[in-house]
Design an enzyme around this catalytic site. Structure first.
Site, short mmCIF file in Angstrom:
data_model
loop_
_atom_site.label_atom_id
_atom_site.label_comp_id
_atom_site.label_asym_id
_atom_site.label_seq_id
_atom_site.Cartn_x
_atom_site.Cartn_y
_atom_site.Cartn_z
N HIS A 38 29.71 15.80 -4.25
CA HIS A 38 30.21 14.43 -4.44
C HIS A 38 30.78 14.35 -5.86
CE1 HIS A 38 29.80 9.93 -3.57
NE2 HIS A 38 30.10 9.96 -4.86
N CYS A 62 30.41 3.97 -9.53
CA CYS A 62 29.00 3.60 -9.46
C CYS A 62 28.75 2.40 -10.36
CB CYS A 62 28.12 4.77 -9.89
SG CYS A 62 26.35 4.34 -9.91
#
Length: 276
Positions: free
Chosen positions: A201, A234
């Site tokens: 990722h 994020c």
């Protein structure tokens, strides 16, 4: 080239940080277009409390309205047993739980130590009738602690596998990893975890994500998280903008992904007007 599996993060990781409220029908159209483009695994939404991620408060409605294509796996992120119950009620095909390799990041993210976070997931994994993926964030660099040693990542991975996770997604949360660092971590993980249980990722914050993907693939990794149009980041990692674009990995790996690049671009166009 052998099959490369791209796990599409756009509808969840891509949209969770957007300031705008994106209409449910736009999210549904986005997921349906990704399915039609040949993406065979999509993280549709998150069953985290709307208090923490209000952008995804309509997760159940999105799952209820998408047109499920045979052969496509529709996944959701869950934080606890309550989230699992909501996800199962929405008929998800797979769930994901999340921790990190950095104690500081884990505390900032979910107000728990790494060990405490894993214990929270134990009943989720044990109760889940569908496969469970485990996210390991900050596997190379942490916004609070700096570089993370590979030896700190391995026990987190081992603990998640011991719980019963079938796949681990190893996250470059702030996008600072470079190919040599990717190789050093995989040198530690592969002999213990095995390539079949790993997905990468990468965030493209500093432009390394495609090169990192190529290095990981050369070492035997065939599963990669990506986000159509490179959207998302994020909310708990300052500066962590931009998942690697699905388009970039389709260009890198070609027909082995099974994804139609023109249709993929059409899917991206559905949400582009809503992205800040």
């Amino acid at each position: 080239m052998s099959k490369v599996r791209l796990i599409e993060m756009g509808p969840r990781d891509g949209l969770q940080t957007e300031a705008k409220t994106i209409p449910t029908e736009v999210k549904v159209a986005f997921v349906d277009a990704l399915s039609a483009a040949g993406v065979d695994e999509i993280e549709v939404s998150s069953f985290v409390s709307p208090k923490w991620v209000p952008q995804l408060a309509d997760a159940a409605e999105v799952f209820a309205r998408i047109q499920r294509k045979p052969g496509v796996r529709y996944m959701a992120l869950v934080p606890n047993e309550a989230g699992l119950d909501r996800a199962l009620a929405a008929a998800v095909d797979k769930v994901a739980v999340f921790t990190a390799a950095s104690e500081s990041f884990t505390r900032k993210n979910i107000n728990a130590s790494i060990a405490e976070s894993i214990e929270r997931f134990r009943p989720v994994v044990q109760r889940s009738p569908v496969p469970v993926r485990g996210y390991v964030s900050t596997a190379w660099h942490c916004p609070y602690e700096g570089p993370i040693k590979p030896e700190a990542v391995l026990p987190v991975c081992e603990a998640l596998l011991e719980l019963g996770c079938t796949e681990l997604s190893i996250g470059d949360t702030i996008g600072k990893a470079v190919p040599d660092e990717v190789a050093r971590l995989l040198d530690v993980l592969l002999p213990v975890v095995g390539a079949d249980h790993l997905a990468m990722h990468f965030h493209d914050t500093f432009g390394h994500a495609v090169a990192n993907s190529a290095r990981a693939h050369a070492m035997g990794i065939t599963a990669f998280d990506s986000s159509a149009g490179g959207i998302g980041g994020c909310p708990f990692a300052p500066g962590a903008t931009g998942n690697v674009a699905t388009q970039a990995l389709v260009a890198l790996f070609g027909e082995s992904t099974g994804i139609d690049s023109t249709a993929l671009e059409g899917a991206s166009a559905i949400v582009r007007p809503w992205i800040s």
